[in-house]
Design an enzyme around this catalytic site. Sequence first.
Site, short mmCIF file in Angstrom:
data_model
loop_
_atom_site.label_atom_id
_atom_site.label_comp_id
_atom_site.label_asym_id
_atom_site.label_seq_id
_atom_site.Cartn_x
_atom_site.Cartn_y
_atom_site.Cartn_z
N ASN A 174 -6.14 4.94 7.77
CA ASN A 174 -5.90 4.28 6.48
C ASN A 174 -5.26 5.28 5.51
O ASN A 174 -4.36 6.02 5.90
CB ASN A 174 -7.22 3.68 5.99
CG ASN A 174 -7.02 2.58 4.97
OD1 ASN A 174 -6.03 1.85 5.04
ND2 ASN A 174 -7.91 2.47 4.01
N GLU A 182 0.84 -1.21 0.00
CA GLU A 182 0.00 0.00 0.00
C GLU A 182 0.87 1.25 0.00
O GLU A 182 2.09 1.19 0.14
CB GLU A 182 -0.88 0.02 1.26
CG GLU A 182 -2.27 -0.54 1.06
CD GLU A 182 -3.16 0.41 0.28
OE1 GLU A 182 -2.70 1.51 -0.09
OE2 GLU A 182 -4.33 0.05 0.01
N ASP A 234 -9.85 1.37 -4.53
CA ASP A 234 -8.95 1.40 -3.37
C ASP A 234 -8.12 2.69 -3.43
O ASP A 234 -8.68 3.78 -3.41
CB ASP A 234 -8.11 0.11 -3.39
CG ASP A 234 -7.44 -0.17 -2.06
OD1 ASP A 234 -7.17 0.77 -1.31
OD2 ASP A 234 -7.13 -1.35 -1.78
N ASN A 294 -10.41 5.55 1.90
CA ASN A 294 -9.33 5.04 1.07
C ASN A 294 -8.71 6.13 0.22
O ASN A 294 -8.45 7.23 0.70
CB ASN A 294 -9.84 3.84 0.26
CG ASN A 294 -9.00 2.59 0.53
OD1 ASN A 294 -7.79 2.70 0.65
ND2 ASN A 294 -9.63 1.46 0.62
N ARG A 324 -8.69 2.22 12.96
CA ARG A 324 -7.32 2.54 12.59
C ARG A 324 -7.32 3.52 11.43
O ARG A 324 -8.30 3.64 10.70
CB ARG A 324 -6.54 1.28 12.20
CG ARG A 324 -6.95 0.66 10.86
CD ARG A 324 -5.89 -0.34 10.42
NE ARG A 324 -6.22 -1.05 9.21
CZ ARG A 324 -5.89 -0.64 7.98
NH1 ARG A 324 -5.31 0.54 7.79
NH2 ARG A 324 -6.20 -1.37 6.93
CA CA Z 1 -6.11 1.30 0.56
#
Ligand code: CA
Length: 297
Positions: free
Chosen positions: A108, A23, A204, A154, A106
């Site tokens: 991101n 990521e 994403d 995201n 959490r």
């Molecule tokens: Ca992501």
Amino acid sequence: MTTLTSSTWDVEVAVDAAAETGEGPLWDAEADVLWWLDIPGRRLHRYSPCDAGDQVVVLDRLVGSIGLRARGGLVAAATNGFCALDPDNGRLSSIAEIQYDEPDLRMNDGRCDSAGRFFAGTMAFDARPGLGSFYRLDRDHTVTQLFSGTTISNGLDWSPDGGTLYYVDSPLRSIDAFDFDLDAGTVANRRTLVRLEREFGLPDGLCVDAEGWIWVACWRGGAIRRFAPDGSPGVVVELPVSQVTSCAFGGADLGDLYITSGRRHLSPTQLAAERHAGSLFRCRTGHFGKPGFKYGG
Ligand code: CA
């Protein structure tokens, strides 16, 4: 270097890293390296294209995204808020903690804006709907919640003029756009720009190129898809893996599209079919990125 044939371009495996969830790719033009993360693997990677080296440091907590910091080092969206991250040793030190209303959240994906602020959102570890929020970290370390009710906050990036923020809350299957007030750092007038077809997977991470087009990673969709600022579809970069997570332009001319991927929860059969799941990929598409910004605090 392994070269894989995509339908349109050659996609290279830059690092065969077998990341659980690769990521957060972030090009660092001064160091000539690509920083990237394995979020559940708690690893920060430093990929150097000049020698193809990939150095790894282990982190003591989950980091969802990173940004460059003007004073050096990185800013990180870590489990419980924003941190300074020393990339030499992986040490995290708090810049601003966030008190969540709910446990088990959490941070991101995140990104710096042109005014030197850092923005990131949250999600529940188990992705329960609607528990996440989206935050702004100012240069003076003040944190402001811009909106709530997200599920998996995201990808985000701005139009080249900074006036539009593109944003993904993955389960909505959409790329949304906001009017962005650069002076105030605030968002308004949220609307859906693109709705992804179900067979394209979930949106994403994303990045915006120099022409203002949006490149979105399609998780479980095995591709990066490009969309115009009006939402009309453009080219597709197909990957030999299903869990395509994020993308960023890098290289001296910002013409190398780096793509992260994951292998988490793939079955043995799927892993056998996706030999490069969790790799960092690279592809030249003839399109170029825009320079990134640093956190000024
Ligand atoms: Ca992501």
